[in-house]
Enzyme design. Sequence first.
Site, PDB file in Angstrom:
ATOM      1  N   GLY A   1      40.122  35.196  46.645  1.00  0.00           N
ATOM      2  CA  GLY A   1      40.034  35.519  48.061  1.00  0.00           C
ATOM      3  C   GLY A   1      38.626  35.941  48.423  1.00  0.00           C
ATOM      4  O   GLY A   1      37.656  35.565  47.769  1.00  0.00           O
ATOM      5  N   SER A   2      38.536  36.751  49.469  1.00  0.00           N
ATOM      6  CA  SER A   2      37.226  37.121  50.007  1.00  0.00           C
ATOM      7  C   SER A   2      36.579  38.237  49.178  1.00  0.00           C
ATOM      8  O   SER A   2      37.263  39.002  48.489  1.00  0.00           O
ATOM      9  CB  SER A   2      37.392  37.594  51.449  1.00  0.00           C
ATOM     10  OG  SER A   2      38.249  38.715  51.486  1.00  0.00           O
TER      11      SER A   2
ATOM     12  N   ASN B   1      43.826  28.955  51.344  1.00  0.00           N
ATOM     13  CA  ASN B   1      43.262  27.615  51.506  1.00  0.00           C
ATOM     14  C   ASN B   1      43.779  26.571  50.529  1.00  0.00           C
ATOM     15  O   ASN B   1      43.780  25.391  50.846  1.00  0.00           O
ATOM     16  CB  ASN B   1      41.725  27.665  51.518  1.00  0.00           C
ATOM     17  CG  ASN B   1      41.150  28.170  50.233  1.00  0.00           C
ATOM     18  OD1 ASN B   1      41.765  28.975  49.529  1.00  0.00           O
ATOM     19  ND2 ASN B   1      39.965  27.718  49.890  1.00  0.00           N
TER      20      ASN B   1
ATOM     21  N   GLU C   1      29.354  33.442  54.248  1.00  0.00           N
ATOM     22  CA  GLU C   1      30.253  32.327  53.947  1.00  0.00           C
ATOM     23  C   GLU C   1      30.836  31.825  55.260  1.00  0.00           C
ATOM     24  O   GLU C   1      31.594  32.536  55.923  1.00  0.00           O
ATOM     25  CB  GLU C   1      31.375  32.796  53.022  1.00  0.00           C
ATOM     26  CG  GLU C   1      32.321  31.659  52.678  1.00  0.00           C
ATOM     27  CD  GLU C   1      33.450  32.085  51.747  1.00  0.00           C
ATOM     28  OE1 GLU C   1      33.974  33.198  51.905  1.00  0.00           O
ATOM     29  OE2 GLU C   1      33.798  31.282  50.867  1.00  0.00           O
TER      30      GLU C   1
ATOM     31  N   GLU D   1      37.979  35.601  41.756  1.00  0.00           N
ATOM     32  CA  GLU D   1      37.477  34.286  42.211  1.00  0.00           C
ATOM     33  C   GLU D   1      37.194  34.435  43.703  1.00  0.00           C
ATOM     34  O   GLU D   1      38.122  34.408  44.520  1.00  0.00           O
ATOM     35  CB  GLU D   1      38.543  33.204  41.978  1.00  0.00           C
ATOM     36  CG  GLU D   1      38.901  32.978  40.519  1.00  0.00           C
ATOM     37  CD  GLU D   1      37.866  32.168  39.762  1.00  0.00           C
ATOM     38  OE1 GLU D   1      36.925  31.660  40.385  1.00  0.00           O
ATOM     39  OE2 GLU D   1      37.989  32.073  38.528  1.00  0.00           O
ATOM     40  N   LEU D   2      35.928  34.601  44.054  1.00  0.00           N
ATOM     41  CA  LEU D   2      35.592  34.976  45.433  1.00  0.00           C
ATOM     42  C   LEU D   2      34.832  33.859  46.152  1.00  0.00           C
ATOM     43  O   LEU D   2      34.797  32.737  45.703  1.00  0.00           O
ATOM     44  CB  LEU D   2      34.809  36.289  45.406  1.00  0.00           C
ATOM     45  CG  LEU D   2      35.499  37.413  44.597  1.00  0.00           C
ATOM     46  CD1 LEU D   2      34.627  38.654  44.532  1.00  0.00           C
ATOM     47  CD2 LEU D   2      36.876  37.742  45.131  1.00  0.00           C
TER      48      LEU D   2
ATOM     49  N   CYS E   1      36.171  27.198  48.919  1.00  0.00           N
ATOM     50  CA  CYS E   1      35.172  28.159  48.455  1.00  0.00           C
ATOM     51  C   CYS E   1      33.905  27.459  47.956  1.00  0.00           C
ATOM     52  O   CYS E   1      32.843  28.058  47.944  1.00  0.00           O
ATOM     53  CB  CYS E   1      35.766  29.037  47.368  1.00  0.00           C
ATOM     54  SG  CYS E   1      36.593  28.077  46.100  1.00  0.00           S
TER      55      CYS E   1
HETATM   56  P1  NAP Z   1      41.537  37.150  51.782  1.00  0.00           P
HETATM   57  O1  NAP Z   1      41.627  37.512  53.203  1.00  0.00           O
HETATM   58  O2  NAP Z   1      40.640  37.913  50.902  1.00  0.00           O
HETATM   59  O3  NAP Z   1      43.049  37.198  51.221  1.00  0.00           O
HETATM   60  C1  NAP Z   1      43.356  36.785  49.915  1.00  0.00           C
HETATM   61  C2  NAP Z   1      44.666  37.423  49.488  1.00  0.00           C
HETATM   62  O4  NAP Z   1      44.485  38.842  49.373  1.00  0.00           O
HETATM   63  C3  NAP Z   1      45.806  37.228  50.488  1.00  0.00           C
HETATM   64  O5  NAP Z   1      47.007  37.039  49.780  1.00  0.00           O
HETATM   65  C4  NAP Z   1      45.813  38.548  51.226  1.00  0.00           C
HETATM   66  O6  NAP Z   1      47.042  38.871  51.835  1.00  0.00           O
HETATM   67  C5  NAP Z   1      45.529  39.497  50.087  1.00  0.00           C
HETATM   68  N1  NAP Z   1      45.093  40.833  50.487  1.00  0.00           N
HETATM   69  C6  NAP Z   1      44.623  41.244  51.689  1.00  0.00           C
HETATM   70  N2  NAP Z   1      44.343  42.571  51.647  1.00  0.00           N
HETATM   71  C7  NAP Z   1      44.634  42.992  50.397  1.00  0.00           C
HETATM   72  C8  NAP Z   1      44.548  44.237  49.730  1.00  0.00           C
HETATM   73  N3  NAP Z   1      44.093  45.332  50.329  1.00  0.00           N
HETATM   74  N4  NAP Z   1      44.945  44.314  48.449  1.00  0.00           N
HETATM   75  C9  NAP Z   1      45.399  43.223  47.802  1.00  0.00           C
HETATM   76  N5  NAP Z   1      45.495  42.008  48.378  1.00  0.00           N
HETATM   77  C10 NAP Z   1      45.114  41.885  49.659  1.00  0.00           C
HETATM   78  O7  NAP Z   1      41.112  35.618  51.609  1.00  0.00           O
HETATM   79  P2  NAP Z   1      41.626  34.351  52.402  1.00  0.00           P
HETATM   80  O8  NAP Z   1      41.102  34.399  53.791  1.00  0.00           O
HETATM   81  O9  NAP Z   1      43.086  34.145  52.171  1.00  0.00           O
HETATM   82  O10 NAP Z   1      40.898  33.188  51.579  1.00  0.00           O
HETATM   83  C11 NAP Z   1      39.594  32.801  51.839  1.00  0.00           C
HETATM   84  C12 NAP Z   1      38.636  33.403  50.840  1.00  0.00           C
HETATM   85  O11 NAP Z   1      39.031  33.045  49.524  1.00  0.00           O
HETATM   86  C13 NAP Z   1      37.236  32.849  51.012  1.00  0.00           C
HETATM   87  O12 NAP Z   1      36.305  33.878  50.857  1.00  0.00           O
HETATM   88  C14 NAP Z   1      37.130  31.848  49.873  1.00  0.00           C
HETATM   89  O13 NAP Z   1      35.819  31.572  49.463  1.00  0.00           O
HETATM   90  C15 NAP Z   1      37.907  32.538  48.813  1.00  0.00           C
HETATM   91  N6  NAP Z   1      38.331  31.576  47.794  1.00  0.00           N
HETATM   92  C16 NAP Z   1      37.728  31.599  46.551  1.00  0.00           C
HETATM   93  C17 NAP Z   1      38.083  30.668  45.590  1.00  0.00           C
HETATM   94  C18 NAP Z   1      37.479  30.675  44.222  1.00  0.00           C
HETATM   95  O14 NAP Z   1      38.046  30.058  43.326  1.00  0.00           O
HETATM   96  N7  NAP Z   1      36.364  31.332  43.981  1.00  0.00           N
HETATM   97  C19 NAP Z   1      39.045  29.704  45.878  1.00  0.00           C
HETATM   98  C20 NAP Z   1      39.619  29.707  47.147  1.00  0.00           C
HETATM   99  C21 NAP Z   1      39.265  30.648  48.094  1.00  0.00           C
HETATM  100  P3  NAP Z   1      47.293  38.588  53.390  1.00  0.00           P
HETATM  101  O15 NAP Z   1      47.222  37.105  53.552  1.00  0.00           O
HETATM  102  O16 NAP Z   1      48.618  39.164  53.633  1.00  0.00           O
HETATM  103  O17 NAP Z   1      46.193  39.301  54.144  1.00  0.00           O
END
Ligand code: NAP
Length: 472
Positions: A225-226, A149, A373, A245-246, A279
């Site tokens: 990420g998530s 994002n 979320e 950072e979730l 997020c």
């Molecule tokens: P995501 O699906 O969790 O993916 C995040 C990253 O993790 C991607 O690069 C993804 O790669 C990678 N990944 C996937 N499976 C993995 C594994 N088994 N081991 C290691 N890495 C892996 O999250 P998203 O959909 O990109 O982002 C949205 C989420 O991020 C939301 O929940 C949002 O709230 C959160 N977020 C939090 C913050 C904060 O600062 N707290 C800021 C921004 C976003 P692939 O893309 O190849 O699957």
Amino acid sequence: MKNFIAGSWVDKANKLEVRNPFDNSIIDTVPRADAADVETALAFAERGAKVMAKLTGYERWKILRKAADMMAERNEEIGQIISREEGKIIAEGRGEASRAVETIMGSAEEAKRLHGETVPLDGDPGGKNKLGFTLRVPCGVVAAIAPFNFPLNLVCHKVGPALAAGNTVILKPASDTPLSGIKLVEILLEAGLPPEGIQVLTGSGGEIGDPLVADKRVRKISFTGSVEIGERICRMAGIKKVTMELGSNCPLIVMPDADLDKVAAAVAMTGFANAGQVCISTQRVLASGKVYGDFLNVLKPKVEALSTGNQLEEKTKVGPMVKEAEAMRVEAWVNEAVSQGARLLAGGGRCGAIYAPAVIADAKPQMRVCREELFGPAVTVTPFADIDEAIALANDSTFGLGAGIFTENVEWAMKFARQCEAGNLHINWGPQWRADLMPYGGLKNSGYGKEGPSYAVQEMTELKMVVFHLNS
Ligand code: NAP
């Protein structure tokens, strides 16, 4: 674009397509790295950590400072890349590119400031003639895993402090949005970063994530990420430092003394920026029953005025979500809430990856649109009776990243600040506000550790204690 592994730009026959979510056209391709590429990167990173640890603070500052200047010069080009790959409107793409400059600049400054401290050992009964101080040293190999994002600025929040602290980085950008992260690597190398300082691997996190995060040569993981993936990484990581950072489902409390025009304007901005894929997006608006009806009347036209369309056209206020499947998910959740008794006050239609900004009134806390979320262009509105009920509703979540309150009453504001379970609290604004220098991170399932360059460099270093045993 290519991957940068073991000091070279490399391509692969096996590729991932990067698409513009507005029309699903292919913008570019990137290599689909596999476990063998991870191994190559890890072996090189072990040596890279030694090279990076030898750079002085001044040298690290100079590289990051130059990279920030180059990023500023290329703001428009970078903003366009972000907007195209992610779907955010071009103004937000440019805005993210500018913020990324500040994040790298702030990291550069930290390269000069990292320091230990003297420890007053003579305060200990056995501390006579002892002289003690701490040294901060780099962790070594940092794995930086980023979400889709904010594909550049969140990468900078990891790469900047990691390099400032003298680490080598293996960057894994999100598969939907890898291009701006790769562009950053190009710029860093052009700015003079030794090739040993960074590598970038693109490929499915499901395939390359485990071998990367589980490896003992990685000493620090910085993940955004998530919750689901974050939990998996924590289980796989073993003994190493981790920052998480979730996600969240951030609340905004509207007290009866609030200026409803201001609140509605803030909700329109903080609930729908980046099509709600932030997020800290305002997700759950909790409005005092005393002003509930009036507030909905003011909010409805403000949200209806958010025109949707092609993110690259200046007039568009809300662009597509990152992909159609995400817009379909949001549509399903909103429809489910309506079938359970909520009222769709505004928006709600879907066209491909575009979901019209929606307001879901009379939402009940147990509905999925409130509990989980939502990460999309919709906000819920729920009435409450008094400040205690408002805070209880705000805290009725497994998450705790950001929260906001609108009130002119200092007692209410302080009660909120003290009792609301969130890492970032905003008085008279929505939860979605961040200065890149501030400590930023969540409580509860929203994670642990802080970002913001001066906080992140602490997390990117280890502390050593040195004791001189003197004779006198
Ligand atoms: P995501 O699906 O969790 O993916 C995040 C990253 O993790 C991607 O690069 C993804 O790669 C990678 N990944 C996937 N499976 C993995 C594994 N088994 N081991 C290691 N890495 C892996 O999250 P998203 O959909 O990109 O982002 C949205 C989420 O991020 C939301 O929940 C949002 O709230 C959160 N977020 C939090 C913050 C904060 O600062 N707290 C800021 C921004 C976003 P692939 O893309 O190849 O699957």
